[in-house]
Design a protein around this motif. Structure first.
Motif, mmCIF file in Angstrom:
data_model
loop_
_atom_site.group_PDB
_atom_site.id
_atom_site.type_symbol
_atom_site.label_atom_id
_atom_site.label_comp_id
_atom_site.label_asym_id
_atom_site.label_seq_id
_atom_site.Cartn_x
_atom_site.Cartn_y
_atom_site.Cartn_z
ATOM 1 N N ALA A 72 0.835 -1.204 0.000
ATOM 2 C CA ALA A 72 0.000 0.000 0.000
ATOM 3 C C ALA A 72 0.870 1.254 0.000
ATOM 4 C CB ALA A 72 -0.939 -0.010 1.207
ATOM 5 N N ALA A 73 1.953 1.235 0.769
ATOM 6 C CA ALA A 73 2.844 2.396 0.824
ATOM 7 C C ALA A 73 3.513 2.648 -0.525
ATOM 8 C CB ALA A 73 3.908 2.189 1.903
ATOM 9 N N CYS A 74 3.726 1.576 -1.287
ATOM 10 C CA CYS A 74 4.374 1.711 -2.599
ATOM 11 C C CYS A 74 3.372 1.973 -3.717
ATOM 12 C CB CYS A 74 5.188 0.451 -2.900
ATOM 13 S SG CYS A 74 6.621 0.235 -1.815
ATOM 14 N N GLY A 75 2.105 2.152 -3.384
ATOM 15 C CA GLY A 75 1.102 2.526 -4.374
ATOM 16 C C GLY A 75 0.503 1.369 -5.148
ATOM 17 N N THR A 76 0.556 0.165 -4.610
ATOM 18 C CA THR A 76 0.008 -0.993 -5.303
ATOM 19 C C THR A 76 -1.519 -0.949 -5.282
ATOM 20 O OG1 THR A 76 1.905 -2.212 -4.450
ATOM 21 C CG2 THR A 76 0.151 -3.503 -5.470
ATOM 22 N N THR A 77 -2.151 -1.319 -6.373
ATOM 23 C CA THR A 77 -3.609 -1.296 -6.457
ATOM 24 C C THR A 77 -4.200 -2.455 -5.662
ATOM 25 O OG1 THR A 77 -3.658 -2.687 -8.433
ATOM 26 C CG2 THR A 77 -3.493 -0.293 -8.767
ATOM 27 N N ALA A 78 -5.511 -2.366 -5.409
ATOM 28 C CA ALA A 78 -6.188 -3.399 -4.617
ATOM 29 C C ALA A 78 -6.102 -4.759 -5.291
ATOM 30 C CB ALA A 78 -7.652 -3.013 -4.404
ATOM 31 N N GLY A 79 -6.282 -4.788 -6.601
ATOM 32 C CA GLY A 79 -6.235 -6.064 -7.302
ATOM 33 C C GLY A 79 -4.864 -6.701 -7.227
ATOM 34 N N LEU A 85 -1.198 -11.476 -2.013
ATOM 35 C CA LEU A 85 -1.662 -12.269 -0.874
ATOM 36 C C LEU A 85 -1.998 -13.694 -1.295
ATOM 37 C CD1 LEU A 85 -3.914 -9.703 1.021
ATOM 38 C CD2 LEU A 85 -1.519 -10.294 1.420
ATOM 39 N N THR A 86 -2.527 -13.861 -2.512
ATOM 40 C CA THR A 86 -2.830 -15.205 -3.000
ATOM 41 C C THR A 86 -1.559 -16.030 -3.139
ATOM 42 O OG1 THR A 86 -4.796 -14.412 -4.194
ATOM 43 C CG2 THR A 86 -3.849 -16.517 -4.900
ATOM 44 N N VAL A 87 -0.506 -15.407 -3.681
ATOM 45 C CA VAL A 87 0.770 -16.109 -3.813
ATOM 46 C C VAL A 87 1.312 -16.482 -2.437
ATOM 47 C CG1 VAL A 87 3.158 -15.882 -4.564
ATOM 48 C CG2 VAL A 87 1.317 -15.029 -6.013
ATOM 49 N N ARG A 88 1.211 -15.556 -1.495
ATOM 50 C CA ARG A 88 1.697 -15.841 -0.143
ATOM 51 C C ARG A 88 0.954 -17.018 0.472
ATOM 52 N NH1 ARG A 88 0.335 -15.699 4.783
ATOM 53 N NH2 ARG A 88 1.796 -15.186 6.476
ATOM 54 N N ARG A 89 -0.374 -17.051 0.303
ATOM 55 C CA ARG A 89 -1.154 -18.146 0.888
ATOM 56 C C ARG A 89 -0.808 -19.479 0.237
ATOM 57 N NH1 ARG A 89 -6.193 -14.127 0.224
ATOM 58 N NH2 ARG A 89 -5.808 -12.846 2.077
ATOM 59 N N ASP A 90 -0.524 -19.440 -1.066
ATOM 60 C CA ASP A 90 -0.129 -20.679 -1.739
ATOM 61 C C ASP A 90 1.201 -21.192 -1.179
ATOM 62 O OD1 ASP A 90 -1.373 -19.688 -5.028
ATOM 63 O OD2 ASP A 90 -2.382 -20.585 -3.292
ATOM 64 N N VAL A 228 -17.823 -6.397 2.115
ATOM 65 C CA VAL A 228 -16.824 -6.659 3.151
ATOM 66 C C VAL A 228 -15.535 -7.079 2.437
ATOM 67 C CG1 VAL A 228 -16.263 -7.976 5.234
ATOM 68 C CG2 VAL A 228 -18.644 -7.347 4.748
ATOM 69 N N ASP A 229 -14.783 -6.079 1.972
ATOM 70 C CA ASP A 229 -13.581 -6.358 1.184
ATOM 71 C C ASP A 229 -12.320 -5.753 1.788
ATOM 72 O OD1 ASP A 229 -14.106 -3.688 0.794
ATOM 73 O OD2 ASP A 229 -14.522 -3.852 -1.362
ATOM 74 N N GLY A 230 -12.444 -5.121 2.954
ATOM 75 C CA GLY A 230 -11.270 -4.542 3.600
ATOM 76 C C GLY A 230 -10.869 -3.176 3.085
ATOM 77 N N TRP A 231 -11.582 -2.671 2.064
ATOM 78 C CA TRP A 231 -11.255 -1.352 1.503
ATOM 79 C C TRP A 231 -12.264 -0.323 2.010
ATOM 80 C CZ3 TRP A 231 -6.939 0.134 -0.801
ATOM 81 C CH2 TRP A 231 -6.127 -0.845 -1.382
ATOM 82 N N PHE A 232 -11.733 0.761 2.580
ATOM 83 C CA PHE A 232 -12.586 1.849 3.071
ATOM 84 C C PHE A 232 -12.826 2.789 1.901
ATOM 85 C CE2 PHE A 232 -13.537 4.030 7.310
ATOM 86 C CZ PHE A 232 -14.501 4.843 6.760
ATOM 87 N N GLY A 233 -13.816 2.440 1.080
ATOM 88 C CA GLY A 233 -14.137 3.236 -0.088
ATOM 89 C C GLY A 233 -15.383 4.076 0.128
ATOM 90 N N PRO A 234 -15.916 4.681 -0.944
ATOM 91 C CA PRO A 234 -17.103 5.532 -0.821
ATOM 92 C C PRO A 234 -18.313 4.801 -0.246
ATOM 93 C CG PRO A 234 -16.033 5.879 -2.936
ATOM 94 C CD PRO A 234 -15.346 4.708 -2.309
#
Length: 366
Positions: A72-79, A85-90, A228-234
């Motif tokens: 997030a600090a490096c500007g990575t998009t949500a997708g 995270l998927t790679v990490r879980r694998d 419920v996606d963890g993103w505080f959006g509009p």
């Protein structure tokens, strides 16, 4: 962020490769560790420079929230964050049981065994120590701590004196650590999915993480549906504002600890589904029920708790989206504006003066 760094994420198959790619993301961002920490804090995450340096200096799998904070600090998009995270879980799924337990307890996998150190040069044999003297009574025993040189008998050989000093220092360290353990609270290890005390003081739009997800889950449990996606959006901001208005709380669109405490139980006593709202609108506009429903659907999706926020910060409320200015002119508060009965009847009063829906200029909702 360089897209090339993101494209490398699915290629990692081990913890070491995964951390190497994270190091590459940080390097390509051009940010220092302190800059990454500040940007992570601005997006609602806690990532001290020391924690970041430790994570990127190892070849072990970091915990999810630390990965999210860096990306997030490096500007990575949500997708792209979700891909990481998927790679990490694998990778985690293929770890040994011992490593999975280590992740749950410490947040990282156990470190790989280090290469054996080369044998040290053999030390010269130490002179034999003299026979130990009988131990003095307890009340005459010397206090624990380093032994001053002047108290060591000069006839004790130098290597023996050195061993005595080291033993005294080690005993003092053990006693100090033991005392600290009785005074300091013991931290309970937590997993990424368990509630933690790492949440920012205030949650606001633009943040991402498990703290935001917990807020969204509480809103849904209270009857104010939001993804419920963890993103505080509009959408989350809109629902939080609706809750604050319904509860007579300050309408800020942000959530602190007190607000989270308020978010428990049913927030909406009687939820009006879309079908019920449409039926009530048709009943209120018998002259042209289809047009009335079309306008209401365009404005709010027939959602009585919808709050739209304009670019200038002004807001519109309820089924027919009455503005802050209109509410002030009508002398009603925001809680009243979210009452579907009042909102539809107020729209009927507006319509009755012109017998048209030209008062509402609506573009279809996305």
């Amino acid at each position: 962020m360089d897209d090339a760094a993101l494209d490398l994420a699915p290629q990692a198959t081990t913890a070491g490769e995964y951390v190497a790619l994270l190091r590459d993301v940080r390097r390509r961002s051009g940010l220092t560790y302190r800059e990454v920490s500040r940007r992570a804090s601005a997006t609602g995450h806690w990532l001290p420079p020391s924690t970041l340096a430790t994570m990127l200096g190892r070849s072990t799998l970091p915990r999810e929230r630390t990965v999210v904070a860096l990306l997030a600090a490096c500007g990575t998009t949500a997708g792209e964050v979700e891909r990481w995270l998927t790679v990490r879980r694998d990778i985690e799924a293929h770890l040994s049981e011992r490593d999975r337990v280590a992740i749950q307890e410490t947040g990282t996998t156990t470190a790989p065994p280090a290469d054996p150190a080369p044998p040290a040069d053999p030390a010269p044999p130490a002179a034999p120590a003299p026979p130990a003297a009988p131990a003095p009574p307890a009340d005459l025993a010397p206090p624990a701590g380093p032994v001053p040189p002047e108290l060591v008998s000069p006839d004790v050989p130098r290597p023996a004196r050195r061993r005595l000093r080291l033993a005294a220092v080690a005993l003092l360290a053990v006693l100090t650590v033991g005392a600290a353990g009785t005074l300091l609270p013991r931290a309970n290890p937590t997993t990424d999915d368990a509630p933690t005390d790492d949440c920012p003081v205030v949650l606001r739009q633009g943040m991402y993480g498990p703290c935001v997800q917990s807020l969204q889950e509480r809103l849904v449990a209270g009857g104010l549906f939001v993804p419920v996606d963890g993103w505080f959006g509009p959408d989350t901001t809109s629902r939080l504002i609706a809750f604050q208005a319904l509860g007579g709380l300050p309408v800020s669109g942000t959530a602190d600890g007190r607000m989270l405490d308020e978010l428990s139980g049913d927030l909406v006593a009687a939820r009006w589904p879309e079908e019920r709202v449409g039926k009530y609108v048709r009943k209120a506009f018998p002259e042209d029920p289809a047009a009335a429903v079309q306008v209401a659907r365009c404005l709010s999706g027939l959602d009585p708790y919808r709050v739209e926020i304009a670019a200038d910060g002004s807001r519109r409320w309820g089924v027919f989206q009455f503005s802050d200015v209109e509410l002030s002119r009508l002398g009603v508060d925001r809680r009243t504006a979210l009452d579907p009965v009042w909102n539809v009847r107020a729209a009927r009063d507006v319509w009755s003066r012109t017998t048209s829906f030209e008062h509402w200029d609506c573009a279809p909702l996305p």
